[in-house]
Design a protein around this motif. Sequence first.
Motif, PDB file in Angstrom:
ATOM      1  N   LEU A   1       7.097   9.755  -5.526  1.00  0.00           N
ATOM      2  CA  LEU A   1       6.779   8.329  -5.467  1.00  0.00           C
ATOM      3  C   LEU A   1       6.667   7.903  -4.014  1.00  0.00           C
ATOM      4  N   TRP A   2       5.715   7.030  -3.764  1.00  0.00           N
ATOM      5  CA  TRP A   2       5.474   6.558  -2.411  1.00  0.00           C
ATOM      6  C   TRP A   2       5.446   5.031  -2.442  1.00  0.00           C
ATOM      7  N   HIS A   3       6.570   4.450  -2.061  1.00  0.00           N
ATOM      8  CA  HIS A   3       6.610   2.993  -1.928  1.00  0.00           C
ATOM      9  C   HIS A   3       5.838   2.641  -0.663  1.00  0.00           C
ATOM     10  N   LYS A   4       4.592   2.210  -0.850  1.00  0.00           N
ATOM     11  CA  LYS A   4       3.726   1.895   0.294  1.00  0.00           C
ATOM     12  C   LYS A   4       4.477   0.985   1.275  1.00  0.00           C
ATOM     13  N   GLY A   5       4.540   1.421   2.535  1.00  0.00           N
ATOM     14  CA  GLY A   5       5.230   0.630   3.546  1.00  0.00           C
ATOM     15  C   GLY A   5       6.687   1.008   3.709  1.00  0.00           C
ATOM     16  N   GLU A   6       7.137   2.058   3.000  1.00  0.00           N
ATOM     17  CA  GLU A   6       8.565   2.406   3.026  1.00  0.00           C
ATOM     18  C   GLU A   6       9.038   2.756   4.439  1.00  0.00           C
ATOM     19  N   GLU A   7       8.121   3.319   5.247  1.00  0.00           N
ATOM     20  CA  GLU A   7       8.464   3.630   6.638  1.00  0.00           C
ATOM     21  C   GLU A   7       7.937   2.570   7.590  1.00  0.00           C
ATOM     22  N   SER A   8       6.686   2.183   7.375  1.00  0.00           N
ATOM     23  CA  SER A   8       5.979   1.312   8.308  1.00  0.00           C
ATOM     24  C   SER A   8       6.308  -0.165   8.117  1.00  0.00           C
ATOM     25  N   GLY A   9       6.817  -0.505   6.930  1.00  0.00           N
ATOM     26  CA  GLY A   9       6.994  -1.916   6.600  1.00  0.00           C
ATOM     27  C   GLY A   9       5.706  -2.568   6.110  1.00  0.00           C
ATOM     28  N   HIS A  10       4.619  -1.830   6.141  1.00  0.00           N
ATOM     29  CA  HIS A  10       3.324  -2.378   5.735  1.00  0.00           C
ATOM     30  C   HIS A  10       3.163  -2.313   4.211  1.00  0.00           C
ATOM     31  N   ARG A  11       3.949  -3.132   3.549  1.00  0.00           N
ATOM     32  CA  ARG A  11       3.916  -3.149   2.096  1.00  0.00           C
ATOM     33  C   ARG A  11       2.699  -3.918   1.587  1.00  0.00           C
ATOM     34  N   GLN A  12       2.422  -3.742   0.312  1.00  0.00           N
ATOM     35  CA  GLN A  12       1.280  -4.436  -0.290  1.00  0.00           C
ATOM     36  C   GLN A  12       1.767  -5.276  -1.455  1.00  0.00           C
ATOM     37  N   LYS A  13       1.790  -6.581  -1.238  1.00  0.00           N
ATOM     38  CA  LYS A  13       2.214  -7.494  -2.305  1.00  0.00           C
ATOM     39  C   LYS A  13       1.075  -7.629  -3.321  1.00  0.00           C
ATOM     40  N   ILE A  14       1.421  -7.500  -4.589  1.00  0.00           N
ATOM     41  CA  ILE A  14       0.392  -7.542  -5.635  1.00  0.00           C
ATOM     42  C   ILE A  14       0.015  -8.993  -5.958  1.00  0.00           C
ATOM     43  N   ILE A  15      -1.268  -9.276  -5.852  1.00  0.00           N
ATOM     44  CA  ILE A  15      -1.783 -10.596  -6.212  1.00  0.00           C
ATOM     45  C   ILE A  15      -2.427 -10.542  -7.594  1.00  0.00           C
ATOM     46  N   ASP A  16      -3.157  -9.471  -7.842  1.00  0.00           N
ATOM     47  CA  ASP A  16      -3.817  -9.303  -9.132  1.00  0.00           C
ATOM     48  C   ASP A  16      -4.000  -7.808  -9.367  1.00  0.00           C
ATOM     49  N   MET A  17      -4.059  -7.431 -10.642  1.00  0.00           N
ATOM     50  CA  MET A  17      -4.269  -6.027 -10.993  1.00  0.00           C
ATOM     51  C   MET A  17      -5.384  -5.974 -12.021  1.00  0.00           C
ATOM     52  N   GLN A  18      -6.433  -5.210 -11.702  1.00  0.00           N
ATOM     53  CA  GLN A  18      -7.586  -5.180 -12.583  1.00  0.00           C
ATOM     54  C   GLN A  18      -7.861  -3.763 -13.073  1.00  0.00           C
ATOM     55  N   LEU A  19      -8.440  -3.681 -14.261  1.00  0.00           N
ATOM     56  CA  LEU A  19      -8.758  -2.385 -14.872  1.00  0.00           C
ATOM     57  C   LEU A  19     -10.259  -2.339 -15.127  1.00  0.00           C
ATOM     58  N   ASP A  20     -10.841  -1.163 -14.957  1.00  0.00           N
ATOM     59  CA  ASP A  20     -12.296  -1.079 -15.133  1.00  0.00           C
ATOM     60  C   ASP A  20     -12.663  -0.881 -16.605  1.00  0.00           C
ATOM     61  N   CYS A  21     -13.958  -0.899 -16.863  1.00  0.00           N
ATOM     62  CA  CYS A  21     -14.508  -0.861 -18.228  1.00  0.00           C
ATOM     63  C   CYS A  21     -14.050   0.362 -19.011  1.00  0.00           C
ATOM     64  N   ASP A  22     -13.888   1.492 -18.342  1.00  0.00           N
ATOM     65  CA  ASP A  22     -13.490   2.726 -19.022  1.00  0.00           C
ATOM     66  C   ASP A  22     -11.973   2.904 -19.061  1.00  0.00           C
ATOM     67  N   GLY A  23     -11.253   1.988 -18.450  1.00  0.00           N
ATOM     68  CA  GLY A  23      -9.798   2.071 -18.463  1.00  0.00           C
ATOM     69  C   GLY A  23      -9.249   3.195 -17.617  1.00  0.00           C
ATOM     70  N   ASP A  24     -10.036   3.689 -16.669  1.00  0.00           N
ATOM     71  CA  ASP A  24      -9.564   4.833 -15.902  1.00  0.00           C
ATOM     72  C   ASP A  24      -9.544   4.628 -14.382  1.00  0.00           C
ATOM     73  N   VAL A  25      -9.713   3.388 -13.942  1.00  0.00           N
ATOM     74  CA  VAL A  25      -9.588   3.066 -12.514  1.00  0.00           C
ATOM     75  C   VAL A  25      -8.931   1.696 -12.395  1.00  0.00           C
ATOM     76  N   ILE A  26      -8.013   1.567 -11.429  1.00  0.00           N
ATOM     77  CA  ILE A  26      -7.339   0.283 -11.197  1.00  0.00           C
ATOM     78  C   ILE A  26      -7.753  -0.286  -9.844  1.00  0.00           C
ATOM     79  N   LEU A  27      -7.991  -1.593  -9.836  1.00  0.00           N
ATOM     80  CA  LEU A  27      -8.273  -2.309  -8.592  1.00  0.00           C
ATOM     81  C   LEU A  27      -7.123  -3.284  -8.354  1.00  0.00           C
TER      82      LEU A  27
END
Lengths: 128, 128
Positions: free
Chosen positions: B59-85
């Motif tokens: 597991l890689w908590h983005k920003g765990e070392e750098s502090g450059h975390r990514q706060k989630i604003i929205d989570m989207q799924l594509d038409c085929d259900g196999d890619v997340i934006l």
Amino acid sequence: MSKDWLEQIQWTEDGLVPVIAQQHDSCRVVMFAWMNRESLQLTVEEGYAVYWSRSRQRLWHKGEESGHRQKIIDMQLDCDGDVILLKVDQVGGIACHTGRESCFYQSLENGQWVSKEPVLKDPKHIYK
Amino acid sequence: MSKDWLEQIQWTEDGLVPVIAQQHDSCRVVMFAWMNRESLQLTVEEGYAVYWSRSRQRLWHKGEESGHRQKIIDMQLDCDGDVILLKVDQVGGIACHTGRESCFYQSLENGQWVSKEPVLKDPKHIYK
């Protein structure tokens, strides 16, 4: 022209690279797909996106049936050399096979994927 | 809460899903990575991006070392259900380990990948 730029790409074991397509002016992410070496070369030569269809195991000239081609405005490579970001001009304003602008039309809301976007054109009228 | 939304994702054979991270206001695509089921669940629970590092197999908590975390604003799924934006708010304005805003800082120009963007912070000062 030298093909060094192709050599710099870190291809997967299957010889593919993931590709994100983003509408150049609205910045909307419209699609995600894969390219192999040949499709990437064709993309650059033709100036329109050519992907590798993993399901059909063949070159896929985006828009070959629908006419919804993607004109290349810019092509970007990430820091690790293993992901490509295409800035495109999406012909017809529809990237998704469901007839929507973008393939990313579902948002997670209260534990459910909710469709947030209208179908602009009935797929029955897109694909003959 | 029902986990149906997780079941609707088409995971790869390795149990992963590709994820695109986009800064929510500038619309800049800043990163591409992978998630497994656990990291995606943690992302939703914690409200910050947690990826699966394929190179480190953890597991890689983005920003765990750098502090450059990514706060989630929205989570989207594509038409085929196999890619997340992910629409994120990138803490520190730096997503890339090279100290740049985005991992996509090289453009193809006349058959060469050309770096188009400044380093905002020296990685030596990001990673201890």
